[in-house]
Design a protein around this motif. Structure first.
Motif, short mmCIF file in Angstrom:
data_model
loop_
_atom_site.label_atom_id
_atom_site.label_comp_id
_atom_site.label_asym_id
_atom_site.label_seq_id
_atom_site.Cartn_x
_atom_site.Cartn_y
_atom_site.Cartn_z
N SER C 26 0.89 -1.14 0.04
CA SER C 26 0.03 0.03 0.09
C SER C 26 0.94 1.25 -0.15
O SER C 26 0.39 2.40 -0.13
N VAL C 27 2.06 1.17 0.29
CA VAL C 27 3.02 2.46 0.27
C VAL C 27 3.52 2.63 -1.32
O VAL C 27 3.69 3.73 -1.71
N ALA C 28 3.64 1.45 -2.00
CA ALA C 28 4.18 1.52 -3.26
C ALA C 28 3.11 1.64 -4.50
O ALA C 28 3.71 1.92 -5.66
N ASN C 29 2.05 0.98 -4.20
CA ASN C 29 1.26 0.78 -5.39
C ASN C 29 1.02 2.17 -6.47
O ASN C 29 1.25 1.83 -7.72
N ASN C 30 0.90 3.23 -5.96
CA ASN C 30 0.80 4.50 -6.87
C ASN C 30 2.28 4.44 -7.65
O ASN C 30 2.14 4.54 -8.74
N PHE C 31 3.22 4.56 -7.11
CA PHE C 31 4.43 4.85 -7.68
C PHE C 31 4.87 3.67 -8.62
O PHE C 31 5.23 3.82 -9.61
N GLY C 67 5.22 -6.26 0.76
CA GLY C 67 5.79 -4.97 1.77
C GLY C 67 4.67 -4.93 2.92
O GLY C 67 4.96 -4.56 4.04
N VAL C 140 12.86 -2.33 6.95
CA VAL C 140 12.88 -3.11 5.41
C VAL C 140 13.81 -2.88 4.83
O VAL C 140 14.12 -2.83 3.42
N PRO C 190 17.55 4.78 -2.25
CA PRO C 190 17.07 4.43 -0.80
C PRO C 190 16.47 5.51 -0.21
O PRO C 190 15.66 5.29 0.73
N LYS C 191 16.58 6.87 -0.60
CA LYS C 191 15.91 7.98 0.13
C LYS C 191 14.78 8.11 -0.53
O LYS C 191 13.81 9.16 -0.37
N VAL C 192 14.12 7.41 -1.68
CA VAL C 192 12.68 7.55 -2.25
C VAL C 192 11.91 6.17 -1.98
O VAL C 192 12.65 5.17 -2.17
N THR C 193 10.96 6.27 -1.17
CA THR C 193 10.17 4.85 -0.80
C THR C 193 9.87 4.16 -2.04
O THR C 193 9.48 4.72 -3.05
N ALA C 194 9.93 3.01 -2.00
CA ALA C 194 9.30 1.96 -2.85
C ALA C 194 9.88 1.91 -4.18
O ALA C 194 9.41 1.28 -5.22
N GLN C 249 12.75 12.35 -7.37
CA GLN C 249 11.42 11.30 -7.72
C GLN C 249 11.07 11.65 -9.27
O GLN C 249 10.67 10.78 -9.87
#
Lengths: 274, 274, 274
Positions: C26-31, C67, C140, C190-194, C249
């Motif tokens: 759910s953190v990553a799905n849009n990206f 995730g 993670v 690594p400073k951008v999630t997902a 990003q």
């Protein structure tokens, strides 16, 4: 004349910032909320079954989107639609992915139709499938053009007040206003996820400010025009700045937010049937 | 003197990158994770009931936000808060939407209070409602100004160590440091979704680096100052570049990340009560 | 020669826009969806247990990421993996957070291994843990370098066709192509999630276009090279424009989308074992 009505509606949206209750998918919810804020609405994403029915009662409008349903969320959709129907609150149904292959959500959508959505909004494949036609899609993306499904869409006008088909040209159908065609926007829109989902919520935002004596189709037209202009502006800037699709999304949000009344004249809008 | 303490804390955040356990809502989680990374923390969004209790034991701090709870996630919140309390790990409670109309989540929040949150952070409507006052809100947005609820907020200082009320001016209340008022930021912040949610997680990030002999209120102050400065810088650049709200969000992330120790002097911070 | 194969594969991705079925967090799905669109694929995020098994049958490739699992989503993963295995559809397993402390998801991953993932992709800590080594992680995020776990990763080549370890240098292991090392990218990733989650989905996108007589490792190599070049370009522009991580990003999405065949020569790629 239609442009003037849109401009007035847009101004009212800015002035009143209606509370829009959104039940949307997990891919779209952040973007949908930001789009609603950018166009002037006040979104609240209440999608649990314990609160959705109650909350729909106080919202100015409701937007339901079936992109990533869960059994719990499906109940929230049902309770919210039920409340909206009972309270005569306008609501939008966006049947994302409606198709034979995604049978479970399609049944959820079928069940929601009993609560008489004000606007049904979708891409050509979804609208055709929902109207009972054999149709095909590529996942949640359409494989049909919007102009191919106008006749089928007409059949949904018993179930709802207005059908909006998005595509290269958007078609807004209603008994009250006939068929409006909106040309413009950007062919990059399908390259940003949740664009259609956000458009559904913006239809609800405009529904939150239409007068009793206006057709809900006017809200759908205003939403599609607002979107098309913003996408046009965003694409122009993207090309001028030699940037890409990430920037397009940001420029699109900027344009939704920075739009001025005059801009509404930039889009081509035609009543193609009465 | 407070500025110096904040600068030191900020430097420690950069140096140690504390692990922040976030249980947040589905609208906010991507933005919250990116904000945590931008300020220097290491976020992990573990929100299932099977793992949350265990994971909270190893995190430097915990942030719980009730924006879009599910029954499963509510259990994850409970187990994580329980662990945090047992391990003396600091944690933030952000009671998004706390109100009469959203009764189910409000009960979840009430139940969480037994685990003694370190910081309770919210907008004025949420804080007033939580303090037992009759209050009103517009969905999840506040209809009150932060300065109207300071007295009510005081009553929460038995339940937690620090209360943070965000608004045009932010107020940070604690028995240890009295009341601090932070003026600055941007009035565009409410136009980006999940800004408040991200601020709650940043409070947790700073809690992850406060010393034993420091008040947790210092973490809340540092987080609010960091946020306010970044928002100020972002708004200035947005205006200078003649862009809109989409760019504001990106410029805000840029500013959170690019901030230098000197920048912390740009915000107005006053101790208005001891 | 490998560069030429990658360029051909990339062109095929643009031409055919394969349907990629993603079950992600759910953190990553849009990206993830936006990254898939930016590289040329057509993503569909179908993650409910009612539809996932059926949908995996029509997708060109499948990507599963652990995730933020829920019990419902874990069943969707199982049914989708089962379908993919039965239909000989290639699929990627991204065991986010695999570790002793996150035991529940680790069991979900263990159960998925029976459906023979085509590519297992993860950071060094995840890959080492999955290979049965005692390992440590920070939430993670990995606490190991990718080059430290190559030997352990080899042991997974019975379970899958290809292992991809991301880090400062990415390593792609397979019996067919040996070990490829890809150097480049940006240490801001690594400073951008997902970012890693999106890389897993891009591996699936490329799997959707590999020929029967090509190794799936070629898809993994192409995905990692595409990512590394885009990150490099994004960092260069970020520095030149004196902006921060929010802009990085966006610039990264721009670069994924704007990449040209020539750009694939910008990354350092070496076969370090046969």
């Amino acid at each position: 004349m239609i442009i003037q009505s849109i401009q007035t509606l847009w101004q009212k949206l800015q002035d009143t910032q209606p509370l829009v209750h959104c039940i949307t998918n997990s891919v779209a919810n952040n973007f949908v909320a930001n789009v609603c804020l950018a166009v002037g609405a006040s979104p609240a994403m209440i999608d649990n079954k314990q609160e959705a029915g109650n909350f729909a009662r106080i919202a100015s409008a409701l937007s339901i989107n079936t992109g990533t349903p869960t059994p719990e969320q499906a109940l929230a959709m049902q309770y919210a639609a039920q409340s909206a129907n009972a309270e005569h609150t306008s609501w939008v149904l966006d049947p994302v992915g409606y198709s034979e292959i995604l049978a479970w959500r399609s049944q959820i959508v079928d069940d929601l139709l009993q609560y008489h959505p004000t606007i049904i909004r979708g891409n050509a494949s979804e609208i055709a499938s929902l109207a009972g036609a054999q149709s095909s899609s590529k996942g949640v993306d359409s494989t049909l053009d919007s102009n191919q499904v106008i006749d089928q869409a007409q059949q949904l006008l018993g179930t709802c007040d207005c059908v909006a088909i998005s595509g290269m040209t958007d078609y807004i159908l209603s008994k009250a206003l006939g068929i409006f065609a909106i040309t413009g926007g950007s062919n990059l829109q399908p390259k940003v996820t949740a664009m259609g989902c956000a458009l559904g919520a913006v239809c609800a935002a405009y529904l939150g400010v239409v007068e009793e004596d206006q057709s809900p189709a006017l809200a759908a037209i205003a939403a599609h025009v607002h979107f098309a202009i913003a996408a046009q502006i965003a694409e122009e800037k993207m090309i001028a700045q030699n940037v890409g699709i990430g920037s397009f999304q940001i420029l699109f949000l900027d344009a939704l937010f920075q739009i001025a009344a005059d801009d509404f004249e930039k889009v081509e809008i035609n009543q193609i049937a009465k």
